[in-house]
Scaffold this motif. Structure first.
Motif, mmCIF file in Angstrom:
data_model
loop_
_atom_site.group_PDB
_atom_site.id
_atom_site.type_symbol
_atom_site.label_atom_id
_atom_site.label_comp_id
_atom_site.label_asym_id
_atom_site.label_seq_id
_atom_site.Cartn_x
_atom_site.Cartn_y
_atom_site.Cartn_z
ATOM 1 N N ALA A 143 3.234 -3.619 5.710
ATOM 2 C CA ALA A 143 1.700 -4.233 5.524
ATOM 3 C C ALA A 143 0.699 -2.638 5.351
ATOM 4 C CB ALA A 143 1.422 -4.666 6.886
ATOM 5 N N LEU A 144 1.258 -1.658 6.754
ATOM 6 C CA LEU A 144 -0.037 -0.358 6.605
ATOM 7 C C LEU A 144 0.217 0.256 5.647
ATOM 8 C CD1 LEU A 144 -1.421 0.947 9.190
ATOM 9 C CD2 LEU A 144 0.351 2.114 9.498
ATOM 10 N N ARG A 145 1.234 0.501 5.390
ATOM 11 C CA ARG A 145 1.435 1.203 4.235
ATOM 12 C C ARG A 145 -0.145 0.803 2.312
ATOM 13 N NH1 ARG A 145 0.334 4.003 0.460
ATOM 14 N NH2 ARG A 145 1.565 4.942 -1.125
ATOM 15 N N ALA A 146 0.258 -0.563 2.825
ATOM 16 C CA ALA A 146 -1.042 -1.075 2.139
ATOM 17 C C ALA A 146 -2.809 -0.162 2.729
ATOM 18 C CB ALA A 146 -0.951 -2.189 1.572
ATOM 19 N N HIS A 147 -2.928 -0.033 3.741
ATOM 20 C CA HIS A 147 -3.900 0.215 4.114
ATOM 21 C C HIS A 147 -4.362 2.291 4.651
ATOM 22 C CE1 HIS A 147 -3.725 -3.883 5.046
ATOM 23 N NE2 HIS A 147 -4.949 -4.308 5.326
ATOM 24 N N GLN A 148 -3.780 2.677 3.854
ATOM 25 C CA GLN A 148 -3.974 4.070 3.295
ATOM 26 C C GLN A 148 -4.356 4.925 2.013
ATOM 27 O OE1 GLN A 148 0.700 3.691 5.398
ATOM 28 N NE2 GLN A 148 -0.292 5.944 5.447
ATOM 29 N N PRO A 149 -6.001 4.501 1.987
ATOM 30 C CA PRO A 149 -5.954 4.952 1.116
ATOM 31 C C PRO A 149 -6.293 7.034 0.650
ATOM 32 C CG PRO A 149 -7.944 4.435 1.817
ATOM 33 C CD PRO A 149 -6.332 3.527 3.030
ATOM 34 N N LEU A 150 -6.136 7.300 2.427
ATOM 35 C CA LEU A 150 -6.425 8.831 1.758
ATOM 36 C C LEU A 150 -4.624 9.218 1.606
ATOM 37 C CD1 LEU A 150 -7.746 11.365 2.132
ATOM 38 C CD2 LEU A 150 -7.869 11.008 5.348
ATOM 39 N N HIS A 151 -4.295 8.421 2.493
ATOM 40 C CA HIS A 151 -2.453 8.941 2.158
ATOM 41 C C HIS A 151 -2.163 8.432 -0.107
ATOM 42 C CE1 HIS A 151 1.582 8.525 1.346
ATOM 43 N NE2 HIS A 151 1.893 9.086 2.331
ATOM 44 N N ASP A 152 -2.920 8.018 -0.364
ATOM 45 C CA ASP A 152 -2.256 8.017 -1.513
ATOM 46 C C ASP A 152 -3.131 8.898 -2.249
ATOM 47 O OD1 ASP A 152 -1.182 4.905 -1.120
ATOM 48 O OD2 ASP A 152 -2.995 3.682 -1.573
ATOM 49 N N ARG A 153 -4.467 9.365 -2.006
ATOM 50 C CA ARG A 153 -4.752 10.551 -2.704
ATOM 51 C C ARG A 153 -3.922 11.616 -2.401
ATOM 52 N NH1 ARG A 153 -10.732 10.207 -1.309
ATOM 53 N NH2 ARG A 153 -10.765 12.117 -3.056
ATOM 54 N N THR A 154 -3.726 12.021 -1.564
ATOM 55 C CA THR A 154 -3.024 13.478 -0.505
ATOM 56 C C THR A 154 -1.678 14.159 -0.023
ATOM 57 O OG1 THR A 154 -3.520 12.480 1.853
ATOM 58 C CG2 THR A 154 -5.407 13.183 0.418
ATOM 59 N N ARG A 155 -0.862 12.158 0.069
ATOM 60 C CA ARG A 155 0.634 12.349 0.071
ATOM 61 C C ARG A 155 0.158 13.374 1.542
ATOM 62 N NH1 ARG A 155 2.701 7.925 -1.927
ATOM 63 N NH2 ARG A 155 1.581 8.237 -4.374
ATOM 64 N N ALA A 156 -0.745 12.994 2.506
ATOM 65 C CA ALA A 156 0.053 13.804 3.978
ATOM 66 C C ALA A 156 -1.427 13.900 4.215
ATOM 67 C CB ALA A 156 -0.951 15.972 3.151
ATOM 68 N N VAL A 157 -0.887 12.561 5.374
ATOM 69 C CA VAL A 157 -2.074 12.189 6.309
ATOM 70 C C VAL A 157 -0.745 10.583 7.429
ATOM 71 C CG1 VAL A 157 -4.226 13.078 5.617
ATOM 72 C CG2 VAL A 157 -3.070 10.650 5.197
ATOM 73 N N HIS A 158 -1.300 10.505 7.951
ATOM 74 C CA HIS A 158 -0.602 10.276 8.927
ATOM 75 C C HIS A 158 -1.456 8.688 9.482
ATOM 76 C CE1 HIS A 158 3.344 11.328 10.503
ATOM 77 N NE2 HIS A 158 2.116 12.470 10.764
ATOM 78 N N ALA A 159 -0.951 6.845 9.704
ATOM 79 C CA ALA A 159 -1.758 6.382 9.432
ATOM 80 C C ALA A 159 -1.293 5.491 11.296
ATOM 81 C CB ALA A 159 -1.954 4.615 9.077
ATOM 82 N N ALA A 160 -2.899 4.918 11.519
ATOM 83 C CA ALA A 160 -2.225 4.207 13.063
ATOM 84 C C ALA A 160 -2.596 2.215 12.443
ATOM 85 C CB ALA A 160 -2.971 4.530 14.035
ATOM 86 N N GLY A 161 -2.444 1.369 12.900
ATOM 87 C CA GLY A 161 -2.617 0.089 12.520
ATOM 88 C C GLY A 161 -2.377 -0.833 13.288
ATOM 89 N N PHE A 162 -3.539 -2.186 13.412
ATOM 90 C CA PHE A 162 -3.363 -2.930 14.479
ATOM 91 C C PHE A 162 -2.795 -4.142 13.878
ATOM 92 C CE2 PHE A 162 -5.173 -6.389 17.006
ATOM 93 C CZ PHE A 162 -4.944 -5.375 18.513
ATOM 94 N N PHE A 163 -1.327 -4.980 14.137
ATOM 95 C CA PHE A 163 -1.202 -5.965 13.562
ATOM 96 C C PHE A 163 -0.922 -6.763 15.242
ATOM 97 C CE2 PHE A 163 2.291 -8.894 12.498
ATOM 98 C CZ PHE A 163 2.609 -8.598 10.860
ATOM 99 N N VAL A 164 -1.709 -7.636 14.098
ATOM 100 C CA VAL A 164 -1.688 -9.352 14.672
ATOM 101 C C VAL A 164 -1.441 -10.197 14.758
ATOM 102 C CG1 VAL A 164 -3.215 -11.516 15.848
ATOM 103 C CG2 VAL A 164 -4.610 -8.729 15.297
ATOM 104 N N PRO A 165 -0.041 -10.742 15.569
ATOM 105 C CA PRO A 165 0.643 -11.706 15.390
ATOM 106 C C PRO A 165 0.300 -13.378 14.481
ATOM 107 C CG PRO A 165 1.372 -11.614 17.176
ATOM 108 C CD PRO A 165 -0.035 -10.472 16.619
ATOM 109 N N GLY A 166 0.806 -13.357 13.453
ATOM 110 C CA GLY A 166 0.065 -15.058 12.754
ATOM 111 C C GLY A 166 -0.900 -13.766 11.948
ATOM 112 N N GLU A 167 -1.461 -13.687 12.009
ATOM 113 C CA GLU A 167 -2.352 -13.074 10.525
ATOM 114 C C GLU A 167 -2.279 -11.934 9.732
ATOM 115 O OE1 GLU A 167 -6.237 -12.088 12.929
ATOM 116 O OE2 GLU A 167 -6.322 -13.313 14.351
#
Length: 270
Positions: A143-167
């Protein structure tokens, strides 16, 4: 500042050499100062600087509530970016206690710390008793992978996401530094009025000591990561009452420390 820059280069392969243009992640010095004194200078991606500054202030313990801050501004200089906090007078001693210079390479969350004892301070025990299903943990990094537009452009950045159960994944932030990405996320949650206790932190990186420290201070009780925890990070998580799920990819993951928050269906774990 867009966070990415196009640069020319040569692609060398078995079939020869060709000219290419690649999109590369940008990084600039970002200084975070309090009452005119710099607490940290980090190399960071120049996006979401307000989130980054507030996240760093929160995870360093200088700021705990919005009312701690008298004024805040972001100033862009030719040489970098400065995020300036002006604190209420009663926070001055806290700032003095946490004073340290963090000038160093990206990804180093402890560069320049004044004492070895300061590297592993006591962490608050997280009280949030989140419940998250096995299926949600397994798909969180996807799910986090789908929220990484800068990674899609560069293939060189990290991400941190917030996952809410049920949402699902409701927020994500990116940066060349994994610590910076997490600070940006925590700052964004704080600014949006979202309690970190209500969800899990999802990381593209390994789980290091600093990532556990920042999560504990934010008050989130679950970390889900695509890579492994270090042994010391696991020990800290055990003491701070944080659940660690590592190597989360596809349908599987490894579960460490306080596994009761994950409903696995196995009576000896859940």
């Amino acid at each position: 500042m867009s966070g990415a820059v196009s640069k020319p280069g040569l692609s060398v392969g078995a079939d020869g050499v060709r000219n290419v243009t690649r999109t590369l992640p940008d990084e600039v010095p970002v200084a975070v100062s309090f009452d005119g004194t710099t607490l940290a200078v980090m190399m960071a991606t120049p996006n979401d600087i307000e989130d980054f500054a507030w996240g760093l202030a929160l995870t360093e313990g200088v700021v705990t509530e919005p009312d701690d801050v008298e004024d805040f501004e972001v100033v862009t200089h030719e040489t970098g970016i400065e995020a300036r906090f002006w604190l209420k007078s009663d926070k001055a001693e806290v700032l003095k206690a946490r004073q340290r210079a963090l000038m160093g390479p990206v990804g180093c969350g402890l560069c320049g710390i004044d004492s070895l004892e300061g590297a592993l301070p006591a962490l608050p025990a997280v009280t949030a008793e989140l419940r998250i299903s096995r299926e949600e943990v397994a798909r969180a990094t996807d799910a986090l992978r789908a929220h990484q537009p800068l990674h899609d452009r560069t293939r060189a950045v990290h991400a941190a996401g917030f996952f809410v159960p049920g949402e699902g994944l409701i927020m994500a932030r990116e940066d060349v530094g994994r610590h910076n990405a997490l600070d940006k996320l925590i700052g964004a949650l704080h600014r949006a009025g979202i309690d970190p206790a209500g969800g899990a932190i999802v990381l593209t990186s390994r789980i290091s000591v600093e990532m556990v420290q920042k999560t504990a201070r934010a008050g989130s009780s679950v970390i889900i990561a695509a890579s492994a925890p270090t042994a010391t990070a696991l020990s800290l998580a055990e003491g701070a009452n944080i659940t660690l799920a590592a190597f989360a990819r596809g349908e599987s993951f490894d579960l460490y420390s306080h596994p009761h928050r994950v409903t696995t269906g196995a009576s000896d774990v859940a």
